[in-house]
Design a protein around this motif. Structure first.
Motif, PDB file in Angstrom:
ATOM      1  N   ASP A 154       0.810  -1.215   0.000  1.00 60.56           N
ATOM      2  CA  ASP A 154       0.000   0.000   0.000  1.00 60.56           C
ATOM      3  C   ASP A 154       0.845   1.268   0.000  1.00 60.56           C
ATOM      4  O   ASP A 154       0.436   2.294  -0.532  1.00 60.56           O
ATOM      5  CB  ASP A 154      -0.920   0.000   1.221  1.00 60.56           C
ATOM      6  N   SER A 155       2.050   1.193   0.595  1.00 61.99           N
ATOM      7  CA  SER A 155       2.866   2.400   0.750  1.00 61.99           C
ATOM      8  C   SER A 155       4.047   2.462  -0.206  1.00 61.99           C
ATOM      9  O   SER A 155       4.781   3.450  -0.210  1.00 61.99           O
ATOM     10  CB  SER A 155       3.377   2.493   2.188  1.00 61.99           C
ATOM     11  N   GLY A 156       4.270   1.427  -0.998  1.00 62.40           N
ATOM     12  CA  GLY A 156       5.372   1.432  -1.941  1.00 62.40           C
ATOM     13  C   GLY A 156       6.717   1.289  -1.254  1.00 62.40           C
ATOM     14  O   GLY A 156       6.834   0.716  -0.170  1.00 62.40           O
ATOM     15  N   VAL A 157       7.742   1.841  -1.880  1.00 63.94           N
ATOM     16  CA  VAL A 157       9.096   1.786  -1.333  1.00 63.94           C
ATOM     17  C   VAL A 157       9.347   3.056  -0.525  1.00 63.94           C
ATOM     18  O   VAL A 157       9.095   4.168  -1.000  1.00 63.94           O
ATOM     19  CB  VAL A 157      10.144   1.647  -2.453  1.00 63.94           C
ATOM     20  N   ILE A 158       9.847   2.880   0.704  1.00 63.56           N
ATOM     21  CA  ILE A 158      10.113   4.016   1.589  1.00 63.56           C
ATOM     22  C   ILE A 158      11.546   3.909   2.098  1.00 63.56           C
ATOM     23  O   ILE A 158      11.953   2.879   2.642  1.00 63.56           O
ATOM     24  CB  ILE A 158       9.149   4.044   2.791  1.00 63.56           C
ATOM     25  N   GLY A 159      12.310   4.963   1.907  1.00 62.68           N
ATOM     26  CA  GLY A 159      13.633   5.044   2.497  1.00 62.68           C
ATOM     27  C   GLY A 159      13.542   5.680   3.876  1.00 62.68           C
ATOM     28  O   GLY A 159      12.572   6.372   4.200  1.00 62.68           O
ATOM     29  N   GLN A 160      14.541   5.438   4.693  1.00 59.22           N
ATOM     30  CA  GLN A 160      14.498   5.968   6.060  1.00 59.22           C
ATOM     31  C   GLN A 160      15.889   6.388   6.503  1.00 59.22           C
ATOM     32  O   GLN A 160      16.861   5.660   6.326  1.00 59.22           O
ATOM     33  CB  GLN A 160      13.958   4.911   7.023  1.00 59.22           C
ATOM     34  N   LEU A 161      15.966   7.578   7.076  1.00 56.28           N
ATOM     35  CA  LEU A 161      17.192   8.050   7.705  1.00 56.28           C
ATOM     36  C   LEU A 161      16.788   8.839   8.945  1.00 56.28           C
ATOM     37  O   LEU A 161      16.172   9.904   8.847  1.00 56.28           O
ATOM     38  CB  LEU A 161      18.006   8.930   6.757  1.00 56.28           C
ATOM     39  N   ILE A 162      17.121   8.293  10.107  1.00 56.62           N
ATOM     40  CA  ILE A 162      16.772   8.931  11.379  1.00 56.62           C
ATOM     41  C   ILE A 162      18.059   9.328  12.089  1.00 56.62           C
ATOM     42  O   ILE A 162      18.948   8.498  12.300  1.00 56.62           O
ATOM     43  CB  ILE A 162      15.941   7.995  12.273  1.00 56.62           C
ATOM     44  N   TRP A 163      18.144  10.584  12.444  1.00 55.10           N
ATOM     45  CA  TRP A 163      19.271  11.105  13.230  1.00 55.10           C
ATOM     46  C   TRP A 163      18.709  11.596  14.554  1.00 55.10           C
ATOM     47  O   TRP A 163      17.808  12.430  14.585  1.00 55.10           O
ATOM     48  CB  TRP A 163      19.955  12.243  12.481  1.00 55.10           C
ATOM     49  N   GLN A 164      19.224  11.061  15.657  1.00 56.57           N
ATOM     50  CA  GLN A 164      18.696  11.434  16.967  1.00 56.57           C
ATOM     51  C   GLN A 164      19.836  11.633  17.952  1.00 56.57           C
ATOM     52  O   GLN A 164      20.751  10.814  18.038  1.00 56.57           O
ATOM     53  CB  GLN A 164      17.738  10.364  17.500  1.00 56.57           C
ATOM     54  N   GLN A 165      19.772  12.736  18.686  1.00 65.02           N
ATOM     55  CA  GLN A 165      20.738  13.020  19.739  1.00 65.02           C
ATOM     56  C   GLN A 165      19.958  13.378  21.004  1.00 65.02           C
ATOM     57  O   GLN A 165      19.220  14.365  21.037  1.00 65.02           O
ATOM     58  CB  GLN A 165      21.655  14.175  19.337  1.00 65.02           C
ATOM     59  N   ARG A 166      20.117  12.549  22.056  1.00 62.86           N
ATOM     60  CA  ARG A 166      19.359  12.753  23.292  1.00 62.86           C
ATOM     61  C   ARG A 166      20.143  13.546  24.330  1.00 62.86           C
ATOM     62  O   ARG A 166      19.717  13.662  25.476  1.00 62.86           O
ATOM     63  CB  ARG A 166      18.943  11.387  23.859  1.00 62.86           C
ATOM     64  N   ASN A 167      21.288  14.065  23.915  1.00 61.48           N
ATOM     65  CA  ASN A 167      22.061  14.995  24.748  1.00 61.48           C
ATOM     66  C   ASN A 167      22.501  16.146  23.846  1.00 61.48           C
ATOM     67  O   ASN A 167      23.675  16.461  23.727  1.00 61.48           O
ATOM     68  CB  ASN A 167      23.260  14.274  25.372  1.00 61.48           C
ATOM     69  N   PHE A 168      21.529  16.764  23.215  1.00 64.24           N
ATOM     70  CA  PHE A 168      21.781  17.716  22.134  1.00 64.24           C
ATOM     71  C   PHE A 168      22.239  19.067  22.672  1.00 64.24           C
ATOM     72  O   PHE A 168      21.800  19.527  23.731  1.00 64.24           O
ATOM     73  CB  PHE A 168      20.506  17.888  21.305  1.00 64.24           C
ATOM     74  N   ASP A 169      23.146  19.696  21.913  1.00 64.31           N
ATOM     75  CA  ASP A 169      23.607  21.055  22.202  1.00 64.31           C
ATOM     76  C   ASP A 169      23.865  21.741  20.869  1.00 64.31           C
ATOM     77  O   ASP A 169      24.800  21.384  20.144  1.00 64.31           O
ATOM     78  CB  ASP A 169      24.881  21.024  23.047  1.00 64.31           C
ATOM     79  N   VAL A 170      23.039  22.718  20.532  1.00 64.11           N
ATOM     80  CA  VAL A 170      23.140  23.374  19.234  1.00 64.11           C
ATOM     81  C   VAL A 170      24.438  24.158  19.088  1.00 64.11           C
ATOM     82  O   VAL A 170      24.892  24.443  17.968  1.00 64.11           O
ATOM     83  CB  VAL A 170      21.918  24.296  19.014  1.00 64.11           C
ATOM     84  N   GLN A 171      25.090  24.506  20.197  1.00 59.37           N
ATOM     85  CA  GLN A 171      26.314  25.297  20.138  1.00 59.37           C
ATOM     86  C   GLN A 171      27.573  24.447  19.940  1.00 59.37           C
ATOM     87  O   GLN A 171      28.646  24.986  19.686  1.00 59.37           O
ATOM     88  CB  GLN A 171      26.459  26.125  21.419  1.00 59.37           C
ATOM     89  N   ASP A 172      27.450  23.134  20.058  1.00 57.06           N
ATOM     90  CA  ASP A 172      28.616  22.251  19.933  1.00 57.06           C
ATOM     91  C   ASP A 172      28.736  21.760  18.494  1.00 57.06           C
ATOM     92  O   ASP A 172      28.433  20.610  18.180  1.00 57.06           O
ATOM     93  CB  ASP A 172      28.484  21.075  20.908  1.00 57.06           C
ATOM     94  N   TRP A 173      29.210  22.635  17.614  1.00 61.46           N
ATOM     95  CA  TRP A 173      29.323  22.283  16.205  1.00 61.46           C
ATOM     96  C   TRP A 173      30.533  21.378  15.972  1.00 61.46           C
ATOM     97  O   TRP A 173      31.544  21.487  16.666  1.00 61.46           O
ATOM     98  CB  TRP A 173      29.446  23.545  15.349  1.00 61.46           C
ATOM     99  N   PRO A 174      30.449  20.477  15.001  1.00 62.28           N
ATOM    100  CA  PRO A 174      31.577  19.560  14.743  1.00 62.28           C
ATOM    101  C   PRO A 174      32.762  20.290  14.126  1.00 62.28           C
ATOM    102  O   PRO A 174      32.594  21.214  13.325  1.00 62.28           O
ATOM    103  CB  PRO A 174      30.980  18.538  13.769  1.00 62.28           C
ATOM    104  N   GLU A 175      33.960  19.858  14.515  1.00 60.21           N
ATOM    105  CA  GLU A 175      35.176  20.415  13.929  1.00 60.21           C
ATOM    106  C   GLU A 175      35.514  19.747  12.606  1.00 60.21           C
ATOM    107  O   GLU A 175      36.240  20.310  11.792  1.00 60.21           O
ATOM    108  CB  GLU A 175      36.343  20.259  14.910  1.00 60.21           C
ATOM    109  N   ASN A 176      34.998  18.539  12.397  1.00 59.85           N
ATOM    110  CA  ASN A 176      35.214  17.843  11.133  1.00 59.85           C
ATOM    111  C   ASN A 176      34.051  16.887  10.903  1.00 59.85           C
ATOM    112  O   ASN A 176      33.193  16.691  11.776  1.00 59.85           O
ATOM    113  CB  ASN A 176      36.554  17.088  11.131  1.00 59.85           C
ATOM    114  N   PHE A 177      34.023  16.283   9.731  1.00 58.51           N
ATOM    115  CA  PHE A 177      32.914  15.400   9.367  1.00 58.51           C
ATOM    116  C   PHE A 177      32.897  14.138  10.223  1.00 58.51           C
ATOM    117  O   PHE A 177      31.841  13.586  10.515  1.00 58.51           O
ATOM    118  CB  PHE A 177      33.019  15.029   7.882  1.00 58.51           C
TER     119      PHE A 177
END
Length: 510
Positions: A384-407
């Protein structure tokens, strides 16, 4: 083998040096008179090793299975004591599998040849066919069956085999049940192996004559008695009395008596069915919290943990509430810190008082951090729903100011962490249905015990006659009060759009 030889060489060398130093090293004068280097020679006596381990007459279990149970193997040094312990290990293994009459014999004559040979007479493996109870009047048979662990069938089909250890454990469970129901002078024995009968002599019920308190100086006896529902003339239930012990202990520890202890005991009154109940109290001293030291947190900020403690009034200057944070661990506050910080473990323990501040005890909060972030890719397919891709990113200790220094920091979830917030981003594009959502939670809005939830989502579906699109948004607040009430309010907006209608689209959406 090499390790064991080196170890033996060291032991012999040391023992030789202690008993006769001249046998190991020449004296200083001898070395002065000779230019030759003295090398100690130590002869090690030959010790036999195990050449083979054999089992005879074992039918229920293969040699390979029995060998794994032993504490030694081929090429180890042979030891008669160790060989005898192996006989006991094999016997206990068989008994644990339902062979109560097993006999295991060790051929001691073959030990001198380096052979360990066990001859096994397994005997019958006894299935438990029936379980009966006799003599029980006050407690129903169904309650007794639910108390014991032994059954005649496991998962309906599989048989259960007799082991003495299980039956002994069941007798103790039944004794605890009767003891908690007020039958303090009961007697329970188990007879039989395939057909087991628990013979019960219940004895009389015991009632409370007097309730006393000893050791209490901080709280008056009447104040402690007010915490109880036990009264003279009631049936004495051990479990209920223990619950009252915890109530009294809570009263002390909530008031800063970190080291307080309470014990409850009963004494039989001769020639009566009465008992006297005594609560023994060791009060200790009252303490306030000194400093709060946080250790082990590399990702989560100190501020995040301190505001959790503040919510429970566990901060410097407050009475040290050892009820929610007992010195032996496992308290309510520790569980809450562990949950809110997504840690593997949180331990709060009081430090010893110092001479400078004898009325205060520092609190040490030790955090063992766990994994707080996940990246979950996937794909699904439905009729009924066809093909569905999924990508979930979750951080339960999130801090918007802690940007990554590298990938790499971003991929390994070592960025955007520390502030105790939660952010979940879900991307689920599909051929028929697509869904996207962002969920953000701040558990301490403006550093108060108030949570802020923000949710945004988009859902789209392509149908044969028309297409649908839904967009939703939600903002909500929840206040956590001291009395565990949680008033909340929120705002929700939603937009539904239907487009690309064909001539045969359903009339209700036209």
């Amino acid at each position: 083998m090499r390790y064991k030889i080196r170890k033996m060489t060291l032991i012999v060398l040391l023992s030789t040096a202690l008993s006769n130093p001249d046998a190991v090293y020449a004296s200083a004068s001898d070395r002065a008179q000779s230019n030759e280097t003295t090398v100690p020679i130590v002869n090690i006596g030959k010790k036999d090793v195990i050449k083979s381990i054999e089992f005879e007459n074992n039918r229920a279990y293969k040699d390979k299975t029995l060998l794994k149970k032993l504490d030694f193997e081929v090429d180890d040094y042979i030891d008669p004591i160790l060989a005898e312990s192996g006989r006991n290990i094999i016997s206990e293994f068989y008994r644990s599998k339902g062979f109560p009459h097993v006999e295991v014999m060790l051929d001691r004559k073959k030990l001198s040849e380096g052979k360990i040979i066990y001859t096994i007479v397994e005997g019958p493996r006894l299935k438990i066919k029936s379980i009966r109870f006799t003599g029980n009047k006050a407690i129903k048979t169904g309650d007794l069956r639910n108390t014991i662990k032994t059954k005649t069938r496991s998962w309906i089909l599989w048989p259960v085999y007799y082991t003495e250890e299980k039956i002994k454990a069941d007798v103790e469970k039944l004794r605890t049940l009767y003891f908690n129901r007020g039958f303090l002078n009961h007697r329970i024995v188990a007879q039989g192996q395939s057909h087991i009968t628990f013979i019960i002599e219940e004895g009389p019920l015991y009632k409370i004559r007097n309730i006393t308190f000893t050791g209490n100086t901080i709280f008056e006896t009447e104040a402690l008695r007010a915490e109880l529902t036990l009264e003279s003339g009631q049936i004495y239930y051990q479990q209920k009395a223990q619950a009252h012990t915890k109530r009294i202990l809570k009263l002390y520890r909530e008031d800063g008596y970190v080291d307080a202890e309470v014990w409850q005991q009963h004494r039989w009154i001769p020639e009566t069915n009465l008992v006297d109940v005594e609560f023994k109290i060791t009060e200790g001293r009252q303490f306030r919290i000194g400093k709060v030291e946080i250790t082990g947190n590399e990702q989560v900020h100190d501020k995040v943990i301190r505001r959790i403690l503040d919510e429970y009034d566990f901060s410097p200057g407050e009475l040290y509430n050892a009820h929610i944070a007992p010195r032996q661990g496992g308290g309510q506050l520790e569980r809450y810190v562990q949950t809110m910080t997504m840690s593997e473990e949180a331990i709060i323990r009081p430090a010893q008082p110092t001479a400078r501040a004898p009325e205060r005890r520092d609190a040490i909060v030790d955090i063992k951090e766990g994994m707080t972030g996940i990246v979950n890719p996937g794909i699904a397919m439905g009729s009924d729903s066809g093909v569905i891709g999924q990508l979930i990113w979750q951080q339960r200790n999130f801090d918007v100011q802690d940007w990554p220094e590298n990938f790499e920091e971003f991929i390994t979830m070592r960025s955007f962490t520390g502030a105790g917030q939660s952010l979940r981003v879900a991307l689920e594009p599909g051929t028929v249905v697509s869904y996207y959502s962002v969920t953000f939670t701040e558990p301490y809005f403006q550093d108060k015990p108030t949570s802020l939830d923000v949710v945004g989502s988009s859902w789209e579906r392509w149908r044969e006659s028309h297409n649908e699109k839904k967009k939703k948004g939600y903002v909500g607040f929840e206040k956590r009060l001291k009395n565990r009430w949680r008033p909340s309010f929120g705002f929700r907006v939603e937009n539904v759009e239907v487009f690309d209608l064909d001539f045969d689209a359903p009339q209700e959406i036209v």
